[in-house]
Design a protein around this motif. Sequence first.
Motif, PDB file in Angstrom:
ATOM      1  N   VAL A  68     -23.043   1.713 -35.323  1.00  0.00           N
ATOM      2  CA  VAL A  68     -23.674   1.240 -34.084  1.00  0.00           C
ATOM      3  C   VAL A  68     -25.006   0.559 -34.403  1.00  0.00           C
ATOM      4  O   VAL A  68     -25.342  -0.476 -33.828  1.00  0.00           O
ATOM      5  CB  VAL A  68     -23.865   2.408 -33.089  1.00  0.00           C
ATOM      6  CG1 VAL A  68     -24.644   1.958 -31.860  1.00  0.00           C
ATOM      7  CG2 VAL A  68     -22.511   2.971 -32.680  1.00  0.00           C
ATOM      8  N   TRP A  69     -25.760   1.113 -35.338  1.00  0.00           N
ATOM      9  CA  TRP A  69     -27.059   0.553 -35.733  1.00  0.00           C
ATOM     10  C   TRP A  69     -26.921  -0.888 -36.212  1.00  0.00           C
ATOM     11  O   TRP A  69     -27.714  -1.751 -35.867  1.00  0.00           O
ATOM     12  CB  TRP A  69     -27.682   1.426 -36.821  1.00  0.00           C
ATOM     13  CG  TRP A  69     -28.978   0.922 -37.350  1.00  0.00           C
ATOM     14  CD1 TRP A  69     -29.192   0.346 -38.563  1.00  0.00           C
ATOM     15  CD2 TRP A  69     -30.241   0.932 -36.694  1.00  0.00           C
ATOM     16  NE1 TRP A  69     -30.514   0.004 -38.709  1.00  0.00           N
ATOM     17  CE2 TRP A  69     -31.181   0.351 -37.571  1.00  0.00           C
ATOM     18  CE3 TRP A  69     -30.676   1.371 -35.449  1.00  0.00           C
ATOM     19  CZ2 TRP A  69     -32.524   0.205 -37.241  1.00  0.00           C
ATOM     20  CZ3 TRP A  69     -32.012   1.221 -35.120  1.00  0.00           C
ATOM     21  CH2 TRP A  69     -32.915   0.644 -36.006  1.00  0.00           C
ATOM     22  N   GLN A  70     -25.903  -1.146 -37.024  1.00  0.00           N
ATOM     23  CA  GLN A  70     -25.711  -2.482 -37.576  1.00  0.00           C
ATOM     24  C   GLN A  70     -25.344  -3.498 -36.498  1.00  0.00           C
ATOM     25  O   GLN A  70     -25.522  -4.694 -36.693  1.00  0.00           O
ATOM     26  CB  GLN A  70     -24.656  -2.449 -38.684  1.00  0.00           C
ATOM     27  CG  GLN A  70     -25.152  -1.730 -39.917  1.00  0.00           C
ATOM     28  CD  GLN A  70     -24.068  -1.466 -40.947  1.00  0.00           C
ATOM     29  OE1 GLN A  70     -22.875  -1.508 -40.659  1.00  0.00           O
ATOM     30  NE2 GLN A  70     -24.471  -1.177 -42.177  1.00  0.00           N
ATOM     31  N   LEU A 120     -33.980  -4.466 -30.281  1.00  0.00           N
ATOM     32  CA  LEU A 120     -33.822  -3.072 -29.868  1.00  0.00           C
ATOM     33  C   LEU A 120     -34.073  -2.116 -31.026  1.00  0.00           C
ATOM     34  O   LEU A 120     -34.425  -0.958 -30.816  1.00  0.00           O
ATOM     35  CB  LEU A 120     -32.416  -2.843 -29.283  1.00  0.00           C
ATOM     36  CG  LEU A 120     -32.083  -3.634 -28.025  1.00  0.00           C
ATOM     37  CD1 LEU A 120     -30.673  -3.310 -27.538  1.00  0.00           C
ATOM     38  CD2 LEU A 120     -33.100  -3.375 -26.922  1.00  0.00           C
ATOM     39  N   GLN A 121     -33.899  -2.588 -32.258  1.00  0.00           N
ATOM     40  CA  GLN A 121     -34.165  -1.744 -33.418  1.00  0.00           C
ATOM     41  C   GLN A 121     -35.653  -1.446 -33.555  1.00  0.00           C
ATOM     42  O   GLN A 121     -36.035  -0.499 -34.221  1.00  0.00           O
ATOM     43  CB  GLN A 121     -33.642  -2.401 -34.701  1.00  0.00           C
ATOM     44  CG  GLN A 121     -32.132  -2.443 -34.778  1.00  0.00           C
ATOM     45  CD  GLN A 121     -31.636  -3.075 -36.068  1.00  0.00           C
ATOM     46  OE1 GLN A 121     -32.406  -3.506 -36.917  1.00  0.00           O
ATOM     47  NE2 GLN A 121     -30.320  -3.130 -36.213  1.00  0.00           N
ATOM     48  N   GLN A 145     -36.650   6.219 -34.060  1.00  0.00           N
ATOM     49  CA  GLN A 145     -36.038   7.551 -34.154  1.00  0.00           C
ATOM     50  C   GLN A 145     -34.732   7.481 -34.945  1.00  0.00           C
ATOM     51  O   GLN A 145     -34.461   8.333 -35.788  1.00  0.00           O
ATOM     52  CB  GLN A 145     -35.793   8.089 -32.738  1.00  0.00           C
ATOM     53  CG  GLN A 145     -35.288   9.498 -32.673  1.00  0.00           C
ATOM     54  CD  GLN A 145     -35.070   9.952 -31.225  1.00  0.00           C
ATOM     55  OE1 GLN A 145     -35.401   9.256 -30.267  1.00  0.00           O
ATOM     56  NE2 GLN A 145     -34.484  11.116 -31.087  1.00  0.00           N
ATOM     57  N   VAL A 146     -33.941   6.457 -34.693  1.00  0.00           N
ATOM     58  CA  VAL A 146     -32.670   6.282 -35.402  1.00  0.00           C
ATOM     59  C   VAL A 146     -32.923   6.047 -36.890  1.00  0.00           C
ATOM     60  O   VAL A 146     -32.253   6.643 -37.738  1.00  0.00           O
ATOM     61  CB  VAL A 146     -31.843   5.127 -34.782  1.00  0.00           C
ATOM     62  CG1 VAL A 146     -30.677   4.730 -35.672  1.00  0.00           C
ATOM     63  CG2 VAL A 146     -31.349   5.529 -33.398  1.00  0.00           C
ATOM     64  N   ARG A 147     -33.889   5.208 -37.217  1.00  0.00           N
ATOM     65  CA  ARG A 147     -34.206   4.955 -38.637  1.00  0.00           C
ATOM     66  C   ARG A 147     -34.617   6.238 -39.345  1.00  0.00           C
ATOM     67  O   ARG A 147     -34.208   6.490 -40.486  1.00  0.00           O
ATOM     68  CB  ARG A 147     -35.310   3.899 -38.763  1.00  0.00           C
ATOM     69  CG  ARG A 147     -34.810   2.480 -38.547  1.00  0.00           C
ATOM     70  CD  ARG A 147     -35.822   1.431 -39.011  1.00  0.00           C
ATOM     71  NE  ARG A 147     -37.138   1.573 -38.416  1.00  0.00           N
ATOM     72  CZ  ARG A 147     -37.500   1.077 -37.232  1.00  0.00           C
ATOM     73  NH1 ARG A 147     -36.639   0.403 -36.515  1.00  0.00           N
ATOM     74  NH2 ARG A 147     -38.724   1.246 -36.776  1.00  0.00           N
ATOM     75  N   GLN A 148     -35.414   7.063 -38.670  1.00  0.00           N
ATOM     76  CA  GLN A 148     -35.839   8.335 -39.262  1.00  0.00           C
ATOM     77  C   GLN A 148     -34.641   9.249 -39.499  1.00  0.00           C
ATOM     78  O   GLN A 148     -34.522   9.884 -40.551  1.00  0.00           O
ATOM     79  CB  GLN A 148     -36.858   9.042 -38.358  1.00  0.00           C
ATOM     80  CG  GLN A 148     -38.153   8.301 -38.175  1.00  0.00           C
ATOM     81  CD  GLN A 148     -38.895   8.062 -39.465  1.00  0.00           C
ATOM     82  OE1 GLN A 148     -38.939   8.903 -40.347  1.00  0.00           O
ATOM     83  NE2 GLN A 148     -39.472   6.889 -39.611  1.00  0.00           N
TER      84      GLN A 148
END
Length: 167
Positions: free
Chosen positions: A68-70, A76-77, A84-87
């Motif tokens: 989903v991140w990609q 939005l990233q 938070q997602v990167r962490q």
Amino acid sequence: LSLHDALPIFGFGLFPVVGISSGLQDQLAVETQKREQAMRPLQQALVQGEQLAKQGETLRAWEGLIQVWQQTPESLQETSLGQQVRQELAGWEVSLGEGEMLQSRWPKAREWALRALQHNPNHAGARGLLEKADAVLRRGAVAGEEVNPALTDRFFEKLQGVRDGLR
């Protein structure tokens, strides 16, 4: 100029400003709703990933969230959710790398550390894992080589088999 005389002048000036302000508020509300809607898949993937990780399914958690991140737009990233997602991704990548390290799969451990550092360049665990992996993988490397190309996963699997046979 009396207040009575000024009201018609200022009154006409206020109506367009109020109309524009209301229009901007409506547009802002629409854009905010669009943004929240666009972030929903990332939020859901994060929650699902956290649940999977708690159940010991870190690889599945990572796979779902990274997919989903990609697909998430760069704008939005850069939000607090993106941070938070990167962490979380970096933490899972370090955990997966440590698992590889425990099984003497140093090239894979190194790959996980590098991935974690892409998501969080300051992650101390990722830096430590990379240092450990590099210390092992640089043994016998010649000048100009980042790591010794002979030290592959296959090499470490065979080495582990020898160690197991000696026990």
